[in-house]
Enzyme design. Structure first.
Site, PDB file in Angstrom:
ATOM      1  N   TYR A  32       0.826  -1.207   0.000  1.00 35.73           N
ATOM      2  CA  TYR A  32       0.000   0.000   0.000  1.00 35.73           C
ATOM      3  C   TYR A  32       0.856   1.250   0.000  1.00 35.73           C
ATOM      4  CZ  TYR A  32       0.918   1.052   4.956  1.00 35.73           C
ATOM      5  OH  TYR A  32       1.519   1.391   6.147  1.00 35.73           O
ATOM      6  N   ARG A  51       7.890   4.210  -4.907  1.00 38.91           N
ATOM      7  CA  ARG A  51       7.969   3.268  -3.777  1.00 38.91           C
ATOM      8  C   ARG A  51       6.913   2.168  -3.925  1.00 38.91           C
ATOM      9  NH1 ARG A  51       7.607   5.705   2.123  1.00 38.91           N
ATOM     10  NH2 ARG A  51       5.419   5.883   1.535  1.00 38.91           N
ATOM     11  N   ARG A  97      -8.248 -20.849   0.255  1.00 35.79           N
ATOM     12  CA  ARG A  97      -7.135 -20.394   1.095  1.00 35.79           C
ATOM     13  C   ARG A  97      -5.947 -21.332   0.941  1.00 35.79           C
ATOM     14  NH1 ARG A  97      -4.368 -21.110   5.594  1.00 35.79           N
ATOM     15  NH2 ARG A  97      -3.608 -19.231   6.649  1.00 35.79           N
ATOM     16  N   LYS A 146       6.372  -1.687   1.752  1.00 35.39           N
ATOM     17  CA  LYS A 146       5.224  -1.150   2.498  1.00 35.39           C
ATOM     18  C   LYS A 146       4.075  -2.159   2.396  1.00 35.39           C
ATOM     19  CE  LYS A 146       3.321   3.490   3.317  1.00 35.39           C
ATOM     20  NZ  LYS A 146       3.463   3.516   4.768  1.00 35.39           N
ATOM     21  N   GLU A 178      12.791   3.011  13.740  1.00 33.96           N
ATOM     22  CA  GLU A 178      11.887   4.101  13.331  1.00 33.96           C
ATOM     23  C   GLU A 178      10.694   4.079  14.261  1.00 33.96           C
ATOM     24  OE1 GLU A 178      10.257   3.395   9.376  1.00 33.96           O
ATOM     25  OE2 GLU A 178      10.352   1.232   9.702  1.00 33.96           O
TER      26      GLU A 178
HETATM   27  N1  PDD Z   1       3.120   5.343   7.268  1.00 36.88           N
HETATM   28  N2  PDD Z   1       7.840   4.358   8.810  1.00 36.88           N
HETATM   29  C1  PDD Z   1       6.699   3.651   8.922  1.00 36.88           C
HETATM   30  C2  PDD Z   1       6.748   2.325   9.607  1.00 36.88           C
HETATM   31  C3  PDD Z   1       5.495   4.167   8.409  1.00 36.88           C
HETATM   32  O1  PDD Z   1       4.362   3.445   8.515  1.00 36.88           O
HETATM   33  C4  PDD Z   1       5.493   5.454   7.810  1.00 36.88           C
HETATM   34  C5  PDD Z   1       4.263   6.082   7.241  1.00 36.88           C
HETATM   35  C6  PDD Z   1       6.700   6.151   7.708  1.00 36.88           C
HETATM   36  C7  PDD Z   1       6.807   7.498   7.049  1.00 36.88           C
HETATM   37  O2  PDD Z   1       6.842   7.378   5.661  1.00 36.88           O
HETATM   38  P1  PDD Z   1       6.344   8.539   4.683  1.00 36.88           P
HETATM   39  O3  PDD Z   1       7.108   9.750   5.017  1.00 36.88           O
HETATM   40  O4  PDD Z   1       6.638   8.011   3.338  1.00 36.88           O
HETATM   41  O5  PDD Z   1       4.851   8.712   4.938  1.00 36.88           O
HETATM   42  C8  PDD Z   1       7.853   5.570   8.219  1.00 36.88           C
HETATM   43  C9  PDD Z   1       1.880   5.732   6.629  1.00 36.88           C
HETATM   44  C10 PDD Z   1       1.588   7.177   6.659  1.00 36.88           C
HETATM   45  C11 PDD Z   1       0.754   4.853   7.134  1.00 36.88           C
HETATM   46  O6  PDD Z   1       1.002   3.667   7.283  1.00 36.88           O
HETATM   47  O7  PDD Z   1      -0.353   5.335   7.352  1.00 36.88           O
END
Ligand code: PDD
Length: 287
Positions: A32, A51, A97, A146, A178
């Site tokens: 996503y 990304r 499944r 992601k 992070e």
């Molecule tokens: N998440 N690290 C993680 C684990 C994240 O889930 C996110 C953002 C970021 C920041 O990434 P970016 O600057 O590209 O938004 C770092 C999104 C916003 C979410 O899962 O809703």
């Protein structure tokens, strides 16, 4: 009305349906993106879509649409303004499944929007500083992808909430990676430090922008390992993410960071951020 996109059709969210055998639902077999749009202008849209393509390639989901077109249309159908767009691509419906999948499956593409505050219209004094806890990073070793399988992030975020904090900072092998939902920055004596980009963290779009802005302004930064002591001894701590921009953290595990308030380096970065966004909105910058 909340209009969503599902497999080629823009429709009210109540009407959208997916199969119970969709692999996104059964296995979290999906990737996503979350992309803010301010007055219809995508925030680093190309970077977000790059990304997305990285994530799709990494998990071998073959899907290529005109993502920018799709998102712009969705944003317009939802009234434009300030919205964050969520785009998810799952491997699709396998009809039963089972872990293995066929190469020729049709992915399920879903997108929706929700209103967000325009952080760039807010003054620095309207930004609420955050508190954080540190907890174990229980995720897999491909955090650069992601994926929708966010259970470790969710449990960490909920732990923060139950302890009265805003965000969970994640630690693996003695080093901070992070936030559960954000990238991490530590400021010491005028230098910005952030964990190096690797498969242990998400390559945040906002993180990249912060480093770019620092570079442009001659603010020194280093991508380094950060341990717990370094974190607590920081003058300032920031978190970054697409919908929240750059936000100061004033306490970690109950310890006050620096002066316990928004620091001068944050104030400066916040102004640079606003400048960037204004250039984006007025078309003064091709970003
Ligand atoms: N998440 N690290 C993680 C684990 C994240 O889930 C996110 C953002 C970021 C920041 O990434 P970016 O600057 O590209 O938004 C770092 C999104 C916003 C979410 O899962 O809703």
């Amino acid at each position: 009305m909340n209009i969503v996109y599902l497999n080629g059709v823009f429709q009210p969210s109540e009407q959208a349906r997916i199969s119970v055998f969709d692999r996104g639902f059964l296995f979290g077999d999906a990737v996503y993106e979350v992309i803010p749009f301010y007055q219809g202008v995508g925030f680093r849209l190309q970077e977000h879509l790059d990304r997305l393509r990285h994530s799709l390639r990494a998990v071998h989901i073959r899907s290529e649409l005109d993502w920018a077109d799709l998102l712009h249309e969705l944003v317009q159908l939802n009234g434009g303004g300030n919205l964050s767009a969520y785009l998810q691509v799952s491997r699709g419906d396998s009809g039963e499944r089972r872990p293995q999948y066929d190469e020729d499956m049709a992915p399920t593409v879903f997108a929706c929007c929700r209103p967000i505050p325009d952080i760039y219209q807010l003054g620095a004094d309207q930004i609420k500083p955050l508190t954080a806890i540190v907890t174990a990073d229980l995720r897999w070793h491909r955090c650069d992808i992601k994926i929708t399988g966010l259970l470790p992030n969710i449990l960490a975020a909920q732990q923060a909430r139950e302890q009265g904090a805003d965000e969970a900072l994640l630690m693996r092998d003695g080093l901070l990676t992070e936030g559960a939902n954000s990238n991490l920055f530590v400021i010491r004596q005028g230098v910005i430090y952030t964990p190096k980009r690797s498969s242990e963290i998400l390559g945040g779009i906002t993180r990249e922008l912060i480093l770019e802005l620092a570079d442009d302004e001659g603010i020194p930064y280093q991508e380094v390992d950060i341990d717990y002591q370094t974190l607590l001894a920081a003058d300032e701590v920031w978190l970054s993410g697409s919908t929240r921009g750059v936000v100061p953290v004033v306490s970690v595990d109950g310890h006050t960071i620096g002066g316990g308030d928004k620091g001068p380096m944050w104030q400066r970065m916040f102004q640079l951020f606003i400048g960037f966004q204004q250039a984006l909105m007025t078309g003064a910058k091709d970003v």
